[in-house]
Design an enzyme around this catalytic site. Structure first.
Site, PDB file in Angstrom:
ATOM      1  N   ASP A   6      -5.702 -39.490 -18.820  1.00 45.14           N
ATOM      2  CA  ASP A   6      -4.908 -38.409 -19.414  1.00 45.14           C
ATOM      3  C   ASP A   6      -4.136 -38.997 -20.585  1.00 45.14           C
ATOM      4  OD1 ASP A   6      -3.632 -35.808 -19.539  1.00 45.14           O
ATOM      5  OD2 ASP A   6      -1.833 -36.787 -18.793  1.00 45.14           O
ATOM      6  N   SER A   7      -3.608 -38.114 -21.419  1.00 42.46           N
ATOM      7  CA  SER A   7      -2.772 -38.563 -22.527  1.00 42.46           C
ATOM      8  C   SER A   7      -1.499 -39.249 -22.030  1.00 42.46           C
ATOM      9  CB  SER A   7      -2.398 -37.365 -23.398  1.00 42.46           C
ATOM     10  OG  SER A   7      -1.780 -36.378 -22.601  1.00 42.46           O
ATOM     11  N   TYR A  38      -1.078 -35.762 -26.962  1.00 41.09           N
ATOM     12  CA  TYR A  38      -2.310 -35.530 -27.718  1.00 41.09           C
ATOM     13  C   TYR A  38      -2.314 -34.095 -28.293  1.00 41.09           C
ATOM     14  CZ  TYR A  38      -4.802 -39.645 -25.663  1.00 41.09           C
ATOM     15  OH  TYR A  38      -5.226 -40.903 -25.285  1.00 41.09           O
ATOM     16  N   GLY A  39      -1.558 -33.230 -27.634  1.00 35.63           N
ATOM     17  CA  GLY A  39      -1.637 -31.799 -27.932  1.00 35.63           C
ATOM     18  C   GLY A  39      -1.155 -31.388 -29.302  1.00 35.63           C
ATOM     19  N   CYS A  69      -7.043 -34.595 -18.906  1.00 38.75           N
ATOM     20  CA  CYS A  69      -6.272 -33.970 -19.993  1.00 38.75           C
ATOM     21  C   CYS A  69      -7.057 -32.784 -20.577  1.00 38.75           C
ATOM     22  CB  CYS A  69      -6.038 -35.026 -21.060  1.00 38.75           C
ATOM     23  SG  CYS A  69      -5.146 -34.451 -22.490  1.00 38.75           S
ATOM     24  N   ASN A  70      -6.413 -31.634 -20.617  1.00 33.88           N
ATOM     25  CA  ASN A  70      -7.076 -30.441 -21.156  1.00 33.88           C
ATOM     26  C   ASN A  70      -7.358 -30.599 -22.643  1.00 33.88           C
ATOM     27  OD1 ASN A  70      -6.739 -27.974 -18.987  1.00 33.88           O
ATOM     28  ND2 ASN A  70      -5.177 -29.548 -18.760  1.00 33.88           N
ATOM     29  N   THR A  71      -6.414 -31.182 -23.363  1.00 43.17           N
ATOM     30  CA  THR A  71      -6.571 -31.357 -24.814  1.00 43.17           C
ATOM     31  C   THR A  71      -7.759 -32.278 -25.091  1.00 43.17           C
ATOM     32  OG1 THR A  71      -4.163 -31.148 -24.990  1.00 43.17           O
ATOM     33  CG2 THR A  71      -5.332 -32.019 -26.910  1.00 43.17           C
ATOM     34  N   GLU A 145       8.722 -33.306 -19.011  1.00 45.66           N
ATOM     35  CA  GLU A 145       8.814 -34.779 -19.047  1.00 45.66           C
ATOM     36  C   GLU A 145      10.256 -35.252 -18.929  1.00 45.66           C
ATOM     37  OE1 GLU A 145       6.419 -36.978 -21.645  1.00 45.66           O
ATOM     38  OE2 GLU A 145       4.730 -36.244 -20.458  1.00 45.66           O
ATOM     39  N   CYS A 175      -2.883 -26.995 -18.948  1.00 45.49           N
ATOM     40  CA  CYS A 175      -2.239 -28.243 -19.370  1.00 45.49           C
ATOM     41  C   CYS A 175      -1.829 -28.974 -18.105  1.00 45.49           C
ATOM     42  CB  CYS A 175      -1.013 -27.910 -20.233  1.00 45.49           C
ATOM     43  SG  CYS A 175      -0.010 -29.346 -20.633  1.00 45.49           S
ATOM     44  N   THR A 176      -2.021 -30.274 -18.115  1.00 42.39           N
ATOM     45  CA  THR A 176      -1.756 -31.072 -16.909  1.00 42.39           C
ATOM     46  C   THR A 176      -0.340 -30.905 -16.357  1.00 42.39           C
ATOM     47  OG1 THR A 176      -1.272 -32.857 -18.463  1.00 42.39           O
ATOM     48  CG2 THR A 176      -3.413 -32.908 -17.360  1.00 42.39           C
ATOM     49  N   HIS A 177       0.615 -30.602 -17.240  1.00 44.30           N
ATOM     50  CA  HIS A 177       2.016 -30.537 -16.801  1.00 44.30           C
ATOM     51  C   HIS A 177       2.384 -29.234 -16.093  1.00 44.30           C
ATOM     52  CE1 HIS A 177       2.098 -33.801 -19.615  1.00 44.30           C
ATOM     53  NE2 HIS A 177       3.403 -33.982 -19.526  1.00 44.30           N
TER      54      HIS A 177
HETATM   55  N1  DGL Z   1      -2.228 -33.843 -20.994  1.00 44.02           N
HETATM   56  C1  DGL Z   1      -2.111 -32.826 -22.010  1.00 44.02           C
HETATM   57  C2  DGL Z   1      -3.013 -31.635 -21.667  1.00 44.02           C
HETATM   58  O1  DGL Z   1      -3.398 -31.414 -20.535  1.00 44.02           O
HETATM   59  C3  DGL Z   1      -0.686 -32.382 -22.220  1.00 44.02           C
HETATM   60  C4  DGL Z   1       0.205 -33.395 -22.887  1.00 44.02           C
HETATM   61  C5  DGL Z   1      -0.211 -33.764 -24.294  1.00 44.02           C
HETATM   62  O2  DGL Z   1       0.032 -32.990 -25.236  1.00 44.02           O
HETATM   63  O3  DGL Z   1      -0.767 -34.832 -24.459  1.00 44.02           O
HETATM   64  O4  DGL Z   1      -3.367 -30.895 -22.551  1.00 44.02           O
END
Ligand code: DGL
Length: 241
Positions: A6-7, A38-39, A69-71, A145, A175-177
């Protein structure tokens, strides 16, 4: 042994789902905490970082890689597949499949994920009649975060972030969060990590977990444990990739 990247720390919400069902699964997690988020980045940068993460995991001897990570899933899946020799799973297909019963579906994610249109495309593959409304919700990641996950501030930001999605019947947490604040969204929720585990066939294991991070300031351990929903056990190490 499964590799997950993940990011940053958010991908631990996916690890949480895996360990809930298969506590003995052997996992290697890489959080690119030195370069999160990453987003907000360009497709070229997201691809470069994601390929580096996957190559690091391959060097650890994993036999499968999950892009939590979705991004990264939205932009880098094809490039990551080309860059490594092991099978690669992305997360968006699972989130999309989880929404297959919805009629009016909301998707929330980072700006990059929403701009990619990938959720919409994948949801339509499973559910061609659905109406999909996607909204970027960039304020949520920094607040989560910071540990701002209870109380008035986060509730107000969630409410503002999902303006325009009030009448959807299903909400994809893209998004993972976001599983952390899902309880403030009074809809049928789709957590892509949970959907992925539904399809998961465990290879068995002895519960060896390794957590690598590209940066590891002291406070990250607490935040990591918040995402994981338990103590970080096993190896925890800062690495340069
Ligand atoms: N892990 C990213 C996602 O799932 C969210 C955090 C980021 O912007 O890197 O898209």
């Amino acid at each position: 042994m499964i590799g997950i990247f993940d990011s940053g720390l958010g991908g631990l919400t996916v690890v949480k789902e895996i360990l809930k069902k298969y506590p003995k699964e052997d996992l290697v997690y890489l959080g690119d905490t030195a370069r999160v988020p990453y987003g907000t980045r360009s497709p070229e940068t997201i691809i470069k970082f994601s390929v580096e993460c996957a190559q690091f995991l391959q060097k650890q001897g994993v036999d499968k890689i999950i892009i939590a990570c979705n991004t990264a899933s939205a932009y880098a899946y094809e490039e990551v597949k080309k860059a490594v020799k092991v099978p690669v799973w992305e997360i968006i297909s699972y989130g999309a499949r989880g929404a297959k019963e919805g009629k009016k579906i909301g998707v929330i994610g980072t700006r990059a994920t929403i701009n990619s249109g990938m959720y919409e495309k994948k949801i339509k593959e499973f559910n061609p009649e659905a109406e999909v409304i996607s909204v970027a919700t960039p304020l949520l990641v920094p607040l989560i975060e910071e540990g701002e996950i209870e109380g008035e501030i986060i509730q107000a930001v969630v409410k503002k972030s999902i303006t325009g999605l009030e009448d959807v019947d299903t909400m994809v947490l893209g998004c993972t969060h976001y599983p952390i604040i899902g309880k403030f969204i009074y809809k049928k929720l789709v957590n892509p990590g949970e959907e992925l585990v539904r399809e998961w066939i465990s290879e068995g294991g002895s519960g060896i977990d390794k957590y690598y991070f590209t940066d590891l300031p002291g406070r990250y351990i607490n935040v990591a444990e918040m995402f994981l929903g338990q103590k970080l056990t096993g190896k925890v190490e800062r690495v340069i990739i």
